[in-house]
Design a protein around this motif. Structure first.
Motif, PDB file in Angstrom:
ATOM      1  N   PRO A  41       0.952  -1.165  -0.064  1.00  0.00           N
ATOM      2  CA  PRO A  41      -0.011  -0.067   0.101  1.00  0.00           C
ATOM      3  C   PRO A  41       1.042   1.186   0.114  1.00  0.00           C
ATOM      4  O   PRO A  41       1.809   1.283   0.616  1.00  0.00           O
ATOM      5  N   ILE A  42       0.366   2.361  -0.801  1.00  0.00           N
ATOM      6  CA  ILE A  42       1.173   3.530  -0.927  1.00  0.00           C
ATOM      7  C   ILE A  42       0.491   4.758  -0.789  1.00  0.00           C
ATOM      8  O   ILE A  42      -0.984   4.630  -0.611  1.00  0.00           O
ATOM      9  N   ARG A  43       0.881   5.732  -0.263  1.00  0.00           N
ATOM     10  CA  ARG A  43       0.117   7.006  -0.335  1.00  0.00           C
ATOM     11  C   ARG A  43       1.047   8.028  -1.016  1.00  0.00           C
ATOM     12  O   ARG A  43       2.187   7.985  -1.177  1.00  0.00           O
ATOM     13  N   ARG A  44       0.144   9.218  -1.647  1.00  0.00           N
ATOM     14  CA  ARG A  44       0.761  10.286  -2.487  1.00  0.00           C
ATOM     15  C   ARG A  44       1.474  11.194  -1.512  1.00  0.00           C
ATOM     16  O   ARG A  44       0.978  11.400  -0.272  1.00  0.00           O
ATOM     17  N   VAL A  45       2.260  11.942  -1.741  1.00  0.00           N
ATOM     18  CA  VAL A  45       3.222  12.770  -1.091  1.00  0.00           C
ATOM     19  C   VAL A  45       3.037  14.104  -1.557  1.00  0.00           C
ATOM     20  O   VAL A  45       3.563  14.256  -3.037  1.00  0.00           O
ATOM     21  N   LEU A  46       2.913  15.239  -0.794  1.00  0.00           N
ATOM     22  CA  LEU A  46       2.935  16.633  -1.399  1.00  0.00           C
ATOM     23  C   LEU A  46       4.444  17.018  -1.449  1.00  0.00           C
ATOM     24  O   LEU A  46       5.111  16.886  -0.603  1.00  0.00           O
ATOM     25  N   SER A  47       4.693  17.429  -2.687  1.00  0.00           N
ATOM     26  CA  SER A  47       5.978  17.964  -2.675  1.00  0.00           C
ATOM     27  C   SER A  47       6.116  19.550  -3.176  1.00  0.00           C
ATOM     28  O   SER A  47       5.008  20.200  -3.637  1.00  0.00           O
TER      29      SER A  47
END
Length: 83
Positions: free
Chosen positions: A42-48
């Motif tokens: 499972p993954i999550r999106r990272v704010l960059s």
């Protein structure tokens, strides 16, 4: 050109296969993946941080005119005229 999205494992642990952090270039209207494409965790999106151009010198009147902007010069108090 589609934006670049960054992803990391949802549990925070790294992976030897995918490196624990990866980027995907995909159209904004497509759904985001919920699992890593390589290790299937499972993954999550990272704010960059956004990428912004860096100015090496201040903009001049000539640069503004070349870019299509109208340049005004102050003539009197509260009165400007176009150059």
């Amino acid at each position: 050109m589609p934006p670049i999205y960054e992803y990391e494992p949802a549990d925070g642990a790294g992976c030897k296969i995918c490196g624990g952090h990866f980027e995907l270039r995909r159209p904004a209207d497509r759904p985001h993946p919920d699992k890593c494409l390589v290790c299937k965790r499972p993954i999550r999106r990272v704010l960059s941080a956004p990428s912004t151009p860096k100015l090496t010198k201040p903009l001049s009147v000539t640069d503004a005119k070349k870019a299509g902007f109208s340049v005004y010069r102050k003539r009197d108090t509260g009165v400007y005229e176009r150059e």
